[in-house]
Design a protein around this motif. Sequence first.
Motif, PDB file in Angstrom:
ATOM      1  N   TYR A   1      39.356  40.802  60.377  1.00 53.30           N
ATOM      2  CA  TYR A   1      39.937  40.869  59.030  1.00 53.30           C
ATOM      3  C   TYR A   1      39.813  39.474  58.426  1.00 53.30           C
ATOM      4  O   TYR A   1      40.384  38.516  58.954  1.00 53.30           O
ATOM      5  N   VAL A   2      39.034  39.368  57.346  1.00 54.12           N
ATOM      6  CA  VAL A   2      38.757  38.067  56.730  1.00 54.12           C
ATOM      7  C   VAL A   2      39.485  37.987  55.395  1.00 54.12           C
ATOM      8  O   VAL A   2      39.352  38.894  54.564  1.00 54.12           O
ATOM      9  N   ILE A   3      40.266  36.932  55.211  1.00 51.57           N
ATOM     10  CA  ILE A   3      40.905  36.723  53.905  1.00 51.57           C
ATOM     11  C   ILE A   3      40.324  35.480  53.245  1.00 51.57           C
ATOM     12  O   ILE A   3      39.972  34.491  53.911  1.00 51.57           O
ATOM     13  N   LEU A   4      40.185  35.576  51.923  1.00 52.89           N
ATOM     14  CA  LEU A   4      39.572  34.509  51.126  1.00 52.89           C
ATOM     15  C   LEU A   4      40.515  34.093  50.004  1.00 52.89           C
ATOM     16  O   LEU A   4      41.325  34.892  49.520  1.00 52.89           O
ATOM     17  N   PRO A   5      40.392  32.833  49.570  1.00 50.32           N
ATOM     18  CA  PRO A   5      41.319  32.329  48.563  1.00 50.32           C
ATOM     19  C   PRO A   5      40.968  32.724  47.135  1.00 50.32           C
ATOM     20  O   PRO A   5      39.808  32.949  46.796  1.00 50.32           O
ATOM     21  N   ARG A   6      42.024  32.781  46.340  1.00 48.26           N
ATOM     22  CA  ARG A   6      41.897  32.960  44.903  1.00 48.26           C
ATOM     23  C   ARG A   6      42.730  31.848  44.263  1.00 48.26           C
ATOM     24  O   ARG A   6      43.923  31.725  44.558  1.00 48.26           O
ATOM     25  N   LEU A   7      42.077  31.037  43.441  1.00 48.86           N
ATOM     26  CA  LEU A   7      42.740  29.858  42.866  1.00 48.86           C
ATOM     27  C   LEU A   7      43.768  30.266  41.818  1.00 48.86           C
ATOM     28  O   LEU A   7      43.466  31.013  40.887  1.00 48.86           O
ATOM     29  N   LEU A   8      44.989  29.762  41.965  1.00 47.88           N
ATOM     30  CA  LEU A   8      46.070  30.028  41.013  1.00 47.88           C
ATOM     31  C   LEU A   8      46.108  28.910  39.965  1.00 47.88           C
ATOM     32  O   LEU A   8      45.601  27.808  40.206  1.00 47.88           O
ATOM     33  N   PRO A   9      46.719  29.175  38.813  1.00 49.86           N
ATOM     34  CA  PRO A   9      46.723  28.177  37.735  1.00 49.86           C
ATOM     35  C   PRO A   9      47.310  26.823  38.149  1.00 49.86           C
ATOM     36  O   PRO A   9      46.898  25.786  37.631  1.00 49.86           O
ATOM     37  N   ASP A  10      48.247  26.821  39.105  1.00 53.73           N
ATOM     38  CA  ASP A  10      48.851  25.546  39.520  1.00 53.73           C
ATOM     39  C   ASP A  10      48.092  24.855  40.647  1.00 53.73           C
ATOM     40  O   ASP A  10      48.549  23.842  41.179  1.00 53.73           O
ATOM     41  N   GLY A  11      46.936  25.408  41.019  1.00 56.52           N
ATOM     42  CA  GLY A  11      46.129  24.783  42.061  1.00 56.52           C
ATOM     43  C   GLY A  11      46.415  25.305  43.458  1.00 56.52           C
ATOM     44  O   GLY A  11      45.715  24.956  44.413  1.00 56.52           O
ATOM     45  N   ASP A  12      47.443  26.129  43.594  1.00 61.46           N
ATOM     46  CA  ASP A  12      47.732  26.743  44.895  1.00 61.46           C
ATOM     47  C   ASP A  12      46.724  27.874  45.138  1.00 61.46           C
ATOM     48  O   ASP A  12      45.990  28.266  44.222  1.00 61.46           O
ATOM     49  N   LEU A  13      46.698  28.390  46.357  1.00 65.18           N
ATOM     50  CA  LEU A  13      45.744  29.450  46.690  1.00 65.18           C
ATOM     51  C   LEU A  13      46.443  30.724  47.120  1.00 65.18           C
ATOM     52  O   LEU A  13      47.292  30.706  48.021  1.00 65.18           O
ATOM     53  N   ASP A  14      46.067  31.837  46.477  1.00 70.50           N
ATOM     54  CA  ASP A  14      46.474  33.176  46.879  1.00 70.50           C
ATOM     55  C   ASP A  14      45.367  33.702  47.810  1.00 70.50           C
ATOM     56  O   ASP A  14      44.308  33.106  47.904  1.00 70.50           O
ATOM     57  N   TRP A  15      45.618  34.817  48.481  1.00 74.49           N
ATOM     58  CA  TRP A  15      44.663  35.322  49.466  1.00 74.49           C
ATOM     59  C   TRP A  15      44.434  36.816  49.301  1.00 74.49           C
ATOM     60  O   TRP A  15      45.385  37.561  49.037  1.00 74.49           O
ATOM     61  N   ALA A  16      43.181  37.249  49.464  1.00 72.79           N
ATOM     62  CA  ALA A  16      42.840  38.668  49.413  1.00 72.79           C
ATOM     63  C   ALA A  16      41.712  38.935  50.399  1.00 72.79           C
ATOM     64  O   ALA A  16      40.970  38.014  50.765  1.00 72.79           O
ATOM     65  N   SER A  17      41.570  40.182  50.813  1.00 64.99           N
ATOM     66  CA  SER A  17      40.613  40.476  51.884  1.00 64.99           C
ATOM     67  C   SER A  17      39.175  40.518  51.382  1.00 64.99           C
ATOM     68  O   SER A  17      38.897  40.912  50.244  1.00 64.99           O
ATOM     69  N   TYR A  18      38.291  40.102  52.261  1.00 65.62           N
ATOM     70  CA  TYR A  18      36.842  40.186  52.052  1.00 65.62           C
ATOM     71  C   TYR A  18      36.402  41.553  52.559  1.00 65.62           C
ATOM     72  O   TYR A  18      36.711  41.918  53.697  1.00 65.62           O
ATOM     73  N   GLU A  19      35.697  42.291  51.717  1.00 65.63           N
ATOM     74  CA  GLU A  19      35.227  43.628  52.111  1.00 65.63           C
ATOM     75  C   GLU A  19      33.718  43.729  51.907  1.00 65.63           C
ATOM     76  O   GLU A  19      33.220  44.702  51.356  1.00 65.63           O
ATOM     77  N   GLY A  20      33.006  42.683  52.325  1.00 67.87           N
ATOM     78  CA  GLY A  20      31.553  42.669  52.190  1.00 67.87           C
ATOM     79  C   GLY A  20      31.113  41.877  50.981  1.00 67.87           C
ATOM     80  O   GLY A  20      31.921  41.513  50.121  1.00 67.87           O
TER      81      GLY A  20
END
Length: 196
Positions: A74-93
């Motif tokens: 299970y691979v999770i990748l970052p999504r940049l938030l407006p304040d520079g922090d990182l959210d995470w969501a899964s990689y599905e190919g």
Amino acid sequence: MHDIGSKPALRAELLANRAELSVDVRSAAGRSIRDALLGVPELEMAGTVAAYASIGSEPETHGLLFALWKRGTYVILPRLLPDGDLDWASYEGPDSLVPGPFGLLEPTERARGVDAIASADVVLVPALAVDRTGVRLGRGGGSYDRVLARVSPAVLTVALVYEGELLDALPVEPHDRRVRAAVTPDSGLHLLGDAN
Ligand SMILES: Nc1ncnc2c1ncn2[C@@H]1O[C@H](COP(=O)(O)OP(=O)(O)OP(=O)(O)O)[C@@H](O)[C@H]1O
Ligand SMILES: [Mg+2]
């Protein structure tokens, strides 16, 4: 030891060196790093791996993401938030990535929140350079300093760098978080820190 004030100059120098690398060199580095990481026991055992989709002159990670996903990690990748922090969501190919801010490639799946990083068994992070004690130099947003602060010290954290980017000493500020290891194309995984 470098002065803290030299971080911007170091970033510029490291990015200029990377800009000289051909697409072939970046791809070859990515393949070597992929092969080295796929054989690391912690990666083989990991249920969840946090990683990132490389852009620009970074060592290529798309082959690594695909290989991890194909073998059932299970691979999770970052999504940049407006304040520079990182959210995470899964990689599905490869088709599950879309362009994000600053030329980033981000996952389209449902965001899991900034604390999802705490569920990762191994954390792979970008860096412009890393030193023998684990200090890493990033792009200057402080994003990964925030991320690494949420990761247990027991978790293997690895910076992906080119060969010449594993340095003896980097400038370090109180907020800087260390990584436990670096991986380079030619010499594989290096454990960092006082014990190594
Ligand atoms: N936990 C934090 N919360 C908010 N801001 C932070 C935090 N950690 C660092 N920062 C801020 O981020 C800025 C950049 O930090 P630094 O120069 O260490 O970036 P970096 O480590 O190279 O970047 P990155 O972590 O994104 O790769 C600094 O101004 C710092 O104050
Ligand atoms: Mg930092």
